[in-house]
Design a protein around this motif. Structure first.
Motif, PDB file in Angstrom:
ATOM      1  N   SER A   1     -75.836 -47.933-103.083  1.00  0.00           N
ATOM      2  CA  SER A   1     -75.039 -48.291-101.908  1.00  0.00           C
ATOM      3  C   SER A   1     -75.593 -47.594-100.668  1.00  0.00           C
ATOM      4  CB  SER A   1     -73.575 -47.899-102.134  1.00  0.00           C
ATOM      5  OG  SER A   1     -73.479 -46.507-102.309  1.00  0.00           O
ATOM      6  N   TRP A   2     -75.178 -48.076 -99.507  1.00  0.00           N
ATOM      7  CA  TRP A   2     -75.552 -47.471 -98.232  1.00  0.00           C
ATOM      8  C   TRP A   2     -74.748 -46.182 -98.088  1.00  0.00           C
ATOM      9  CZ3 TRP A   2     -79.147 -47.183 -94.788  1.00  0.00           C
ATOM     10  CH2 TRP A   2     -78.883 -46.767 -93.470  1.00  0.00           C
ATOM     11  N   PRO A   3     -75.413 -45.024 -98.032  1.00  0.00           N
ATOM     12  CA  PRO A   3     -74.687 -43.754 -98.052  1.00  0.00           C
ATOM     13  C   PRO A   3     -74.037 -43.358 -96.731  1.00  0.00           C
ATOM     14  CG  PRO A   3     -77.053 -43.357 -97.962  1.00  0.00           C
ATOM     15  CD  PRO A   3     -76.861 -44.845 -98.087  1.00  0.00           C
ATOM     16  N   PHE A   4     -74.198 -44.175 -95.690  1.00  0.00           N
ATOM     17  CA  PHE A   4     -73.669 -43.805 -94.382  1.00  0.00           C
ATOM     18  C   PHE A   4     -72.583 -44.764 -93.900  1.00  0.00           C
ATOM     19  CE2 PHE A   4     -78.086 -42.336 -94.653  1.00  0.00           C
ATOM     20  CZ  PHE A   4     -77.865 -40.973 -94.563  1.00  0.00           C
ATOM     21  N   GLY A   5     -71.917 -45.433 -94.830  1.00  0.00           N
ATOM     22  CA  GLY A   5     -70.859 -46.363 -94.473  1.00  0.00           C
ATOM     23  C   GLY A   5     -69.815 -45.694 -93.591  1.00  0.00           C
ATOM     24  N   GLY A   6     -69.503 -46.311 -92.467  1.00  0.00           N
ATOM     25  CA  GLY A   6     -68.506 -45.774 -91.554  1.00  0.00           C
ATOM     26  C   GLY A   6     -69.033 -44.696 -90.621  1.00  0.00           C
ATOM     27  N   ARG A   7     -70.274 -44.257 -90.788  1.00  0.00           N
ATOM     28  CA  ARG A   7     -70.850 -43.240 -89.900  1.00  0.00           C
ATOM     29  C   ARG A   7     -71.738 -43.919 -88.871  1.00  0.00           C
ATOM     30  NH1 ARG A   7     -73.708 -38.324 -92.529  1.00  0.00           N
ATOM     31  NH2 ARG A   7     -73.809 -37.792 -90.336  1.00  0.00           N
ATOM     32  N   ALA A   8     -71.779 -43.336 -87.694  1.00  0.00           N
ATOM     33  CA  ALA A   8     -72.641 -43.848 -86.622  1.00  0.00           C
ATOM     34  C   ALA A   8     -73.434 -42.679 -86.049  1.00  0.00           C
ATOM     35  CB  ALA A   8     -71.798 -44.515 -85.539  1.00  0.00           C
ATOM     36  N   PHE A   9     -74.625 -42.977 -85.585  1.00  0.00           N
ATOM     37  CA  PHE A   9     -75.543 -41.961 -85.075  1.00  0.00           C
ATOM     38  C   PHE A   9     -75.965 -42.317 -83.655  1.00  0.00           C
ATOM     39  CE2 PHE A   9     -75.738 -41.955 -89.622  1.00  0.00           C
ATOM     40  CZ  PHE A   9     -75.881 -40.624 -89.983  1.00  0.00           C
ATOM     41  N   GLY A  10     -76.294 -41.291 -82.889  1.00  0.00           N
ATOM     42  CA  GLY A  10     -76.776 -41.497 -81.528  1.00  0.00           C
ATOM     43  C   GLY A  10     -78.127 -42.183 -81.493  1.00  0.00           C
ATOM     44  N   ALA A  11     -78.852 -42.118 -82.594  1.00  0.00           N
ATOM     45  CA  ALA A  11     -80.125 -42.841 -82.720  1.00  0.00           C
ATOM     46  C   ALA A  11     -80.405 -43.094 -84.189  1.00  0.00           C
ATOM     47  CB  ALA A  11     -81.267 -42.051 -82.101  1.00  0.00           C
TER      48      ALA A  11
ATOM     49  N   ALA B   1     -87.017 -29.081 -93.960  1.00  0.00           N
ATOM     50  CA  ALA B   1     -87.264 -28.013 -92.987  1.00  0.00           C
ATOM     51  C   ALA B   1     -86.819 -28.407 -91.580  1.00  0.00           C
ATOM     52  CB  ALA B   1     -88.748 -27.649 -92.976  1.00  0.00           C
ATOM     53  N   PHE B   2     -86.588 -29.696 -91.350  1.00  0.00           N
ATOM     54  CA  PHE B   2     -86.317 -30.187 -89.989  1.00  0.00           C
ATOM     55  C   PHE B   2     -84.874 -30.621 -89.764  1.00  0.00           C
ATOM     56  CE2 PHE B   2     -90.645 -31.557 -91.360  1.00  0.00           C
ATOM     57  CZ  PHE B   2     -91.301 -30.470 -90.824  1.00  0.00           C
ATOM     58  N   GLY B   3     -84.078 -30.684 -90.829  1.00  0.00           N
ATOM     59  CA  GLY B   3     -82.691 -31.104 -90.685  1.00  0.00           C
ATOM     60  C   GLY B   3     -82.083 -31.412 -92.040  1.00  0.00           C
ATOM     61  N   ARG B   4     -80.955 -32.085 -92.007  1.00  0.00           N
ATOM     62  CA  ARG B   4     -80.288 -32.484 -93.248  1.00  0.00           C
ATOM     63  C   ARG B   4     -81.083 -33.597 -93.918  1.00  0.00           C
ATOM     64  NH1 ARG B   4     -75.536 -32.988 -89.816  1.00  0.00           N
ATOM     65  NH2 ARG B   4     -74.482 -30.994 -89.832  1.00  0.00           N
ATOM     66  N   THR B   5     -81.066 -33.595 -95.233  1.00  0.00           N
ATOM     67  CA  THR B   5     -81.709 -34.684 -95.968  1.00  0.00           C
ATOM     68  C   THR B   5     -80.761 -35.178 -97.049  1.00  0.00           C
ATOM     69  OG1 THR B   5     -82.793 -33.168 -97.511  1.00  0.00           O
ATOM     70  CG2 THR B   5     -84.061 -33.859 -95.562  1.00  0.00           C
ATOM     71  N   LEU B   6     -80.966 -36.426 -97.416  1.00  0.00           N
ATOM     72  CA  LEU B   6     -80.179 -37.033 -98.475  1.00  0.00           C
ATOM     73  C   LEU B   6     -81.129 -37.845 -99.343  1.00  0.00           C
ATOM     74  CD1 LEU B   6     -77.445 -37.756 -99.787  1.00  0.00           C
ATOM     75  CD2 LEU B   6     -77.327 -39.683 -98.194  1.00  0.00           C
ATOM     76  N   GLU B   7     -81.175 -37.498-100.623  1.00  0.00           N
ATOM     77  CA  GLU B   7     -81.971 -38.287-101.563  1.00  0.00           C
ATOM     78  C   GLU B   7     -81.113 -39.460-102.017  1.00  0.00           C
ATOM     79  OE1 GLU B   7     -84.168 -37.944-105.898  1.00  0.00           O
ATOM     80  OE2 GLU B   7     -83.544 -36.110-104.878  1.00  0.00           O
TER      81      GLU B   7
ATOM     82  N   ALA C   1     -87.717 -37.187-103.752  1.00  0.00           N
ATOM     83  CA  ALA C   1     -87.342 -35.774-103.696  1.00  0.00           C
ATOM     84  C   ALA C   1     -88.514 -34.931-103.203  1.00  0.00           C
ATOM     85  CB  ALA C   1     -86.889 -35.302-105.072  1.00  0.00           C
ATOM     86  N   GLU C   2     -89.727 -35.314-103.583  1.00  0.00           N
ATOM     87  CA  GLU C   2     -90.917 -34.570-103.166  1.00  0.00           C
ATOM     88  C   GLU C   2     -91.076 -34.614-101.641  1.00  0.00           C
ATOM     89  OE1 GLU C   2     -95.764 -34.728-103.750  1.00  0.00           O
ATOM     90  OE2 GLU C   2     -94.482 -35.820-105.138  1.00  0.00           O
ATOM     91  N   ALA C   3     -90.931 -35.791-101.044  1.00  0.00           N
ATOM     92  CA  ALA C   3     -91.035 -35.913 -99.581  1.00  0.00           C
ATOM     93  C   ALA C   3     -89.910 -35.144 -98.897  1.00  0.00           C
ATOM     94  CB  ALA C   3     -91.014 -37.377 -99.172  1.00  0.00           C
ATOM     95  N   LEU C   4     -88.712 -35.236 -99.446  1.00  0.00           N
ATOM     96  CA  LEU C   4     -87.564 -34.564 -98.831  1.00  0.00           C
ATOM     97  C   LEU C   4     -87.678 -33.045 -98.891  1.00  0.00           C
ATOM     98  CD1 LEU C   4     -84.648 -36.875-100.007  1.00  0.00           C
ATOM     99  CD2 LEU C   4     -85.652 -36.719 -97.713  1.00  0.00           C
ATOM    100  N   ALA C   5     -88.437 -32.531 -99.848  1.00  0.00           N
ATOM    101  CA  ALA C   5     -88.648 -31.084 -99.916  1.00  0.00           C
ATOM    102  C   ALA C   5     -89.324 -30.589 -98.638  1.00  0.00           C
ATOM    103  CB  ALA C   5     -89.486 -30.730-101.137  1.00  0.00           C
TER     104      ALA C   5
ATOM    105  N   CYS D   1     -87.360 -41.587 -94.395  1.00  0.00           N
ATOM    106  CA  CYS D   1     -87.983 -40.555 -93.559  1.00  0.00           C
ATOM    107  C   CYS D   1     -89.263 -39.971 -94.117  1.00  0.00           C
ATOM    108  CB  CYS D   1     -86.992 -39.432 -93.285  1.00  0.00           C
ATOM    109  SG  CYS D   1     -86.520 -38.489 -94.760  1.00  0.00           S
ATOM    110  N   GLY D   2     -89.534 -40.149 -95.407  1.00  0.00           N
ATOM    111  CA  GLY D   2     -90.728 -39.540 -95.981  1.00  0.00           C
ATOM    112  C   GLY D   2     -90.679 -38.031 -95.807  1.00  0.00           C
ATOM    113  N   ALA D   3     -91.817 -37.445 -95.442  1.00  0.00           N
ATOM    114  CA  ALA D   3     -91.912 -35.992 -95.275  1.00  0.00           C
ATOM    115  C   ALA D   3     -91.291 -35.500 -93.974  1.00  0.00           C
ATOM    116  CB  ALA D   3     -93.370 -35.557 -95.361  1.00  0.00           C
ATOM    117  N   GLY D   4     -90.839 -36.417 -93.118  1.00  0.00           N
ATOM    118  CA  GLY D   4     -90.068 -36.007 -91.949  1.00  0.00           C
ATOM    119  C   GLY D   4     -90.813 -35.914 -90.635  1.00  0.00           C
TER     120      GLY D   4
END
Length: 189
Positions: free
Chosen positions: A79-89, A66-72, A58-62, A35-38
Motif C-alpha cells: 500500500s501507499w505508506p503516506f495516505g492522508g499525508r501531504a508534503f511541501g515538495a 544520513a540525510f533524513g527519515r527513511t521508510l523501507e 534496505a541497502e540504499a536506505l542505509a 530515493c535510492g541512496a538519497g
C-alpha cells in the motif's frame, strides 16, 4: 546550468531538480519517492528542508538515512505508506509506477511543489529502460498533473547520456489563490 558536483560519494542531484528547487517554501517537508541512496535527500537537507525518503532497498536506505527519515516500503506491491499525508515538495526521478502516480501527485500539499523527471517513450531506441511499462507516454505527465499549476514542462531527448525524458515542475494551488497566480521565478539554464 553547470552540473552540480557529486556529494559525498553520491551522484550529483538532477539538474532539473536543482533548477526548480527554488520553488519550495523555506524549511518545508520533502518526500523523495524511490530515493535510492538519497542524492536528492542530501541536496534538500543541505538547503534546510526536512526530508523523508522511501525506497524498497534496505541497502540504499542505509546511506540515505544520513540525510533524513527513511521508510523501507515496496510501493509497487504494498500500500501507499503516506495516505492522508501531504508534503511541501514531492521529488521523483528515474521512477515510474503508474498505479502510484495519483498517490504521488496527491501527496503534494496546497502551495507545495512536484518535481518529477523520468524516462519517456522513445528511450527504447537508445537503451534501458525500454519496456513501455517504465516509459511515460506523450503528455502523460501533464495529464497526471492536471490539478496542479505547471510552471515548467519538457518532453524530449537528452544527448549525454542519451535518453528520452519527461519532466515537470508543478505547484498545487493554495486555497484562496484562484485568480491571483503566484509569481514563480523562472531561472535560466
Amino acid at each position: 546550468m553547470k552540473e552540480p558536483a557529486p556529494m559525498h560519494g553520491l551522484s550529483a542531484p538532477s539538474l532539473w531538480v536543482v533548477r526548480w528547487s527554488h520553488l519550495l517554501a523555506p524549511r518545508t517537508t520533502v518526500l523523495d519517492v524511490a530515493c535510492g541512496a538519497g542524492r536528492h535527500m542530501q541536496w534538500f537537507a543541505a538547503q534546510g528542508h526536512e526530508v523523508t525518503g522511501v525506497d524498497r532497498s534496505a541497502e540504499a536506505l542505509a546511506t540515505a538515512g544520513a540525510f533524513g527519515r527513511t521508510l523501507e516500503a515496496d510501493i509497487e506491491s504494498g500500500s501507499w505508506p503516506f495516505g492522508g499525508r501531504a508534503f511541501g515538495a514531492v521529488i521523483v526521478t528515474n521512477y515510474l509506477w503508474r498505479p502510484r502516480l495519483a498517490d504521488i501527485v496527491s501527496a503534494v500539499a496546497p502551495g507545495g511543489v512536484l518535481l518529477y523527471e523520468t524516462f519517456a517513450a522513445g528511450n527504447e531506441t537508445v537503451g534501458k529502460p525500454s519496456r513501455p511499462d517504465f516509459l511515460l507516454k506523450p503528455g502523460e505527465l501533464l495529464a497526471a498533473c492536471a490539478d496542479l499549476r505547471v510552471v515548467a514542462y519538457e518532453d524530449g531527448f537528452e544527448p549525454a547520456p542519451e535518453r528520452f525524458v519527461q519532466r515537470i515542475a508543478a505547484v498545487r494551488p493554495a486555497p484562496g489563490s484562484a485568480g491571483a497566480p503566484r509569481r514563480h521565478l523562472l531561472k535560466g539554464n
